[in-house]
Design a protein around this motif. Sequence first.
Motif, PDB file in Angstrom:
ATOM      1  N   ASP A   1       0.985  -1.249   0.013  1.00 21.48           N
ATOM      2  CA  ASP A   1       0.032  -0.029  -0.043  1.00 21.48           C
ATOM      3  C   ASP A   1       0.811   1.316   0.082  1.00 21.48           C
ATOM      4  OD1 ASP A   1      -2.432  -1.276   0.053  1.00 21.48           O
ATOM      5  OD2 ASP A   1      -2.661  -1.260   2.194  1.00 21.48           O
ATOM      6  N   SER A   2       0.334   2.309  -0.639  1.00 24.49           N
ATOM      7  CA  SER A   2       1.123   3.578  -0.746  1.00 24.49           C
ATOM      8  C   SER A   2       0.791   4.504   0.490  1.00 24.49           C
ATOM      9  CB  SER A   2       0.979   4.546  -1.859  1.00 24.49           C
ATOM     10  OG  SER A   2       1.419   3.427  -3.128  1.00 24.49           O
ATOM     11  N   ILE A   3       1.592   5.123   1.221  1.00 27.73           N
ATOM     12  CA  ILE A   3       1.422   6.159   2.269  1.00 27.73           C
ATOM     13  C   ILE A   3       1.939   7.452   2.115  1.00 27.73           C
ATOM     14  CG2 ILE A   3       3.478   4.985   3.577  1.00 27.73           C
ATOM     15  CD1 ILE A   3       1.704   5.716   6.141  1.00 27.73           C
ATOM     16  N   LEU A   4       1.310   8.386   2.067  1.00 23.45           N
ATOM     17  CA  LEU A   4       1.998   9.815   1.941  1.00 23.45           C
ATOM     18  C   LEU A   4       2.280  10.385   3.374  1.00 23.45           C
ATOM     19  CD1 LEU A   4      -0.579  11.798  -0.100  1.00 23.45           C
ATOM     20  CD2 LEU A   4       1.654  11.669  -0.556  1.00 23.45           C
ATOM     21  N   CYS A   5       3.714  11.076   3.285  1.00 24.63           N
ATOM     22  CA  CYS A   5       4.200  11.919   4.668  1.00 24.63           C
ATOM     23  C   CYS A   5       5.003  12.887   3.887  1.00 24.63           C
ATOM     24  CB  CYS A   5       4.945  10.746   5.357  1.00 24.63           C
ATOM     25  SG  CYS A   5       6.435  10.150   4.450  1.00 24.63           S
ATOM     26  N   GLU A   6       5.326  13.541   5.025  1.00 22.43           N
ATOM     27  CA  GLU A   6       6.373  14.622   4.930  1.00 22.43           C
ATOM     28  C   GLU A   6       7.823  14.242   4.368  1.00 22.43           C
ATOM     29  OE1 GLU A   6       4.205  17.257   8.274  1.00 22.43           O
ATOM     30  OE2 GLU A   6       5.008  15.338   8.598  1.00 22.43           O
ATOM     31  N   ASN A   7       8.580  15.102   3.787  1.00 23.19           N
ATOM     32  CA  ASN A   7       9.861  14.604   3.473  1.00 23.19           C
ATOM     33  C   ASN A   7      11.025  15.775   3.665  1.00 23.19           C
ATOM     34  OD1 ASN A   7      11.930  12.709   2.876  1.00 23.19           O
ATOM     35  ND2 ASN A   7      11.912  13.437   0.623  1.00 23.19           N
ATOM     36  N   PRO A   8      11.715  15.949   4.963  1.00 20.02           N
ATOM     37  CA  PRO A   8      11.854  14.386   5.774  1.00 20.02           C
ATOM     38  C   PRO A   8      11.123  14.376   6.837  1.00 20.02           C
ATOM     39  CG  PRO A   8      12.950  16.592   6.476  1.00 20.02           C
ATOM     40  CD  PRO A   8      12.362  16.826   5.535  1.00 20.02           C
ATOM     41  N   THR A   9      10.930  13.428   7.577  1.00 21.92           N
ATOM     42  CA  THR A   9       9.972  12.797   8.657  1.00 21.92           C
ATOM     43  C   THR A   9      10.774  12.124   9.749  1.00 21.92           C
ATOM     44  OG1 THR A   9       7.698  12.338   8.953  1.00 21.92           O
ATOM     45  CG2 THR A   9       8.981  10.908   7.534  1.00 21.92           C
TER      46      THR A   9
ATOM     47  N   PHE B   1      -3.640   6.585  -2.649  1.00 25.91           N
ATOM     48  CA  PHE B   1      -3.061   6.540  -1.160  1.00 25.91           C
ATOM     49  C   PHE B   1      -3.743   5.757  -0.143  1.00 25.91           C
ATOM     50  CE2 PHE B   1      -0.386   9.520  -3.441  1.00 25.91           C
ATOM     51  CZ  PHE B   1       0.822   9.062  -2.892  1.00 25.91           C
ATOM     52  N   LYS B   2      -3.318   4.755   0.492  1.00 27.08           N
ATOM     53  CA  LYS B   2      -4.229   4.175   1.661  1.00 27.08           C
ATOM     54  C   LYS B   2      -4.417   5.026   2.764  1.00 27.08           C
ATOM     55  CE  LYS B   2      -6.327   0.213   2.661  1.00 27.08           C
ATOM     56  NZ  LYS B   2      -5.665  -1.010   2.817  1.00 27.08           N
ATOM     57  N   ILE B   3      -3.493   5.749   3.152  1.00 24.71           N
ATOM     58  CA  ILE B   3      -3.509   6.557   4.270  1.00 24.71           C
ATOM     59  C   ILE B   3      -2.365   7.816   4.096  1.00 24.71           C
ATOM     60  CG2 ILE B   3      -1.685   5.139   5.884  1.00 24.71           C
ATOM     61  CD1 ILE B   3      -4.132   5.366   8.019  1.00 24.71           C
TER      62      ILE B   3
ATOM     63  N   LYS C   1      -9.286  15.035   2.138  1.00 29.89           N
ATOM     64  CA  LYS C   1     -10.795  14.905   2.238  1.00 29.89           C
ATOM     65  C   LYS C   1     -11.081  14.445   0.808  1.00 29.89           C
ATOM     66  CE  LYS C   1     -15.087  16.945   3.668  1.00 29.89           C
ATOM     67  NZ  LYS C   1     -15.701  18.312   4.042  1.00 29.89           N
ATOM     68  N   GLY C   2     -10.871  15.694  -0.116  1.00 32.15           N
ATOM     69  CA  GLY C   2     -11.142  15.413  -1.499  1.00 32.15           C
ATOM     70  C   GLY C   2     -10.557  14.121  -2.414  1.00 32.15           C
ATOM     71  N   CYS C   3      -9.789  13.464  -1.752  1.00 29.06           N
ATOM     72  CA  CYS C   3      -9.081  12.168  -2.192  1.00 29.06           C
ATOM     73  C   CYS C   3      -9.228  11.015  -1.491  1.00 29.06           C
ATOM     74  CB  CYS C   3      -7.808  12.309  -2.384  1.00 29.06           C
ATOM     75  SG  CYS C   3      -7.334  13.660  -3.550  1.00 29.06           S
ATOM     76  N   ASN C   4     -10.161  11.159  -0.343  1.00 29.47           N
ATOM     77  CA  ASN C   4     -10.749  10.206   0.751  1.00 29.47           C
ATOM     78  C   ASN C   4      -9.346   9.555   1.283  1.00 29.47           C
ATOM     79  OD1 ASN C   4     -12.726   9.143   2.435  1.00 29.47           O
ATOM     80  ND2 ASN C   4     -12.814   7.325   0.875  1.00 29.47           N
ATOM     81  N   VAL C   5      -8.615  10.200   1.665  1.00 26.75           N
ATOM     82  CA  VAL C   5      -7.252   9.599   2.249  1.00 26.75           C
ATOM     83  C   VAL C   5      -7.130  10.039   3.793  1.00 26.75           C
ATOM     84  CG1 VAL C   5      -4.775   9.454   2.215  1.00 26.75           C
ATOM     85  CG2 VAL C   5      -5.941   9.837   0.037  1.00 26.75           C
ATOM     86  N   PRO C   6      -7.156   8.979   4.669  1.00 23.59           N
ATOM     87  CA  PRO C   6      -7.412   9.443   6.057  1.00 23.59           C
ATOM     88  C   PRO C   6      -5.938   9.857   6.694  1.00 23.59           C
ATOM     89  CG  PRO C   6      -8.277   7.155   5.579  1.00 23.59           C
ATOM     90  CD  PRO C   6      -7.556   7.496   4.368  1.00 23.59           C
ATOM     91  N   ILE C   7      -6.081  10.807   7.544  1.00 27.51           N
ATOM     92  CA  ILE C   7      -5.019  11.406   8.294  1.00 27.51           C
ATOM     93  C   ILE C   7      -4.487  10.769   9.553  1.00 27.51           C
ATOM     94  CG2 ILE C   7      -3.993  13.266   8.980  1.00 27.51           C
ATOM     95  CD1 ILE C   7      -6.030  14.942   7.151  1.00 27.51           C
ATOM     96  N   ILE C   8      -3.297  10.312   9.484  1.00 20.97           N
ATOM     97  CA  ILE C   8      -2.759  10.077  10.986  1.00 20.97           C
ATOM     98  C   ILE C   8      -1.967  11.275  11.172  1.00 20.97           C
ATOM     99  CG2 ILE C   8      -1.020   8.415  12.168  1.00 20.97           C
ATOM    100  CD1 ILE C   8      -1.405   6.320  10.001  1.00 20.97           C
TER     101      ILE C   8
ATOM    102  N   ASN D   1     -14.610  11.805  11.223  1.00 21.36           N
ATOM    103  CA  ASN D   1     -13.763  10.623  12.033  1.00 21.36           C
ATOM    104  C   ASN D   1     -12.516  10.371  11.153  1.00 21.36           C
ATOM    105  OD1 ASN D   1     -14.871   9.378   9.909  1.00 21.36           O
ATOM    106  ND2 ASN D   1     -15.978   7.730  11.266  1.00 21.36           N
ATOM    107  N   SER D   2     -12.089  11.277  10.285  1.00 18.59           N
ATOM    108  CA  SER D   2     -10.963  10.771   9.309  1.00 18.59           C
ATOM    109  C   SER D   2      -9.674  11.155   9.647  1.00 18.59           C
ATOM    110  CB  SER D   2     -11.316  11.626   8.169  1.00 18.59           C
ATOM    111  OG  SER D   2     -11.168  12.963   8.430  1.00 18.59           O
ATOM    112  N   VAL D   3      -9.552  11.461  10.951  1.00 17.91           N
ATOM    113  CA  VAL D   3      -8.278  11.868  11.661  1.00 17.91           C
ATOM    114  C   VAL D   3      -8.057  10.787  12.778  1.00 17.91           C
ATOM    115  CG1 VAL D   3      -6.583  13.617  12.739  1.00 17.91           C
ATOM    116  CG2 VAL D   3      -8.238  14.119  10.745  1.00 17.91           C
ATOM    117  N   ILE D   4      -6.669  10.450  12.610  1.00 20.10           N
ATOM    118  CA  ILE D   4      -6.474   9.386  13.763  1.00 20.10           C
ATOM    119  C   ILE D   4      -5.165  10.124  14.509  1.00 20.10           C
ATOM    120  CG2 ILE D   4      -5.395   7.326  14.394  1.00 20.10           C
ATOM    121  CD1 ILE D   4      -6.456   6.236  11.652  1.00 20.10           C
TER     122      ILE D   4
END
Length: 483
Positions: free
Chosen positions: A207-215, A254-256, A284-291, A317-320
């Motif tokens: 699965d693909s995950i998005l994050c900042e770079n660096p993180t 992206f899954k998350i 939200k527009g792409c339905n990608v939940p946020i951690i 409830n989209s943010v964990i």
Amino acid sequence: MFSDMKIEDKNSKFAYIQIRDYIKGMILRGLLRADEKLPSSREMASMLNISRNTVMYAYEFLQDEGFVYIKKGRGTFVSDVKVSTQEKWDIDWENKVNAYGKLSEKLDIIKHETKWKRGMISFKSIAPDENLFNIEEFKKSFLNRMSIEGKKILNYGYAQGYKLLIEYLLKYMENKGVDIKGKDILITNGFTEGFDLVLSCLTNKGDSILCENPTHNTAIKIMKLHGLNIKGVQIGRKGVDLNELKEKLKKEKFKISYFIPSYHNPTGIVMPPENRAKLYNILKGCNVPIIEDGFNEELRYSGAHVLPIAAIAGKGNSVIYIGSFSKVLFPGIRIGWILSDKVLTGYLESIKRARNIHTSSLDQAIFYEYLQSGDFNKYIKKARRIYREKYEFALKCAKNYIPSREILGEGGMHIFIKLKGINSRQLLEKCCRKNVIFTPGDIFYVDDKGQDTLRLGFSRVSKEDIKKGFSIIGEEVRNLGGI
């Protein structure tokens, strides 16, 4: 034989343990045979110059464990303990370890990065300064909670966590502006377990995950161990590059996603409110939940309170949200939490129970007592003042002594430096020779970049050593051709 026994502290209440272990060791090595009589308690006490009661206590333990038997009026004898040593059998564990184990070892920066040695000025740590901990108040919290809970707190607890701590943290999150209706909390062993639980519950390998770079390097390690396809989005002074984020979302599903909006690790950047809202709406527009990693939110030194993304989400409830006090208070007890939708919390709870049953109930209870007593509020006020002074001093020293392309950081316990064409690992090698150590920035990048960056943690370093250490770093930057 027994006269050779060395008792370190003959008056210690633990002297009997040394006698027990010595005799047990002799039996297991075959030096004492079955039915052989041991010296009487009186003889042994005289031989070792200790009290007879100590010897009797040791013999009682050996009897309980089946190593000796006592014949009334006749003495203490060695039991028939079967010690059968078989032919040597060795396993080639290097070839037995699976891919997960090997990758874990490979990604273990504690093992593979440059190590601190006594006498070094270390800018590696971003842990809180233990000298600020109020130990007496913590002791009171321990005694108070033990007197209230009694023995039951030492028994098994609940996978979701200690009820009073959960209630406290729900209120704590509500005070951050988060709508907690329909949400619940799971107590974890810090951020690390929380993030691992969420990924275990919601992602599959590939699965693909998005994050900042660096993180956050620990987050990178966990994402890699889950076999995720990590896509990083460049971060600037206002947080993640929203245009680049949109482009990546157009090209791939992206899954998350995972973001650190406050005192970002490693850059120290605080994402402004308007960018948090934009980030939320783009995902939200792409339905990608946020951690959301609530890293160091408690160390806001100046300016207005900035709402976490979980608060911006309102009733959604989209943010964990994964929280922890480990970077500001008592990291040794490893208390963290996940705030998420109740349905998701239920699944996370089951995974938690399957893995380690629950986080230490005793630690949770003491921590709750400390938090609810008001001591945390007094502590955080003092910690903010001291860390703010150190941050301002560190920033000033960095500007004065270290030639750089950019210095990032808005508070917290570290600053992030981008050098001008200097490899930070070469710089680290030279600085180590002068007893200064720091964290090279490339470990925080998901795409093998950042060779010209470094993170400087100052929370546990004195002002004198900050000045001295930064001066040495700056000198070595110039020696490498930095301007």
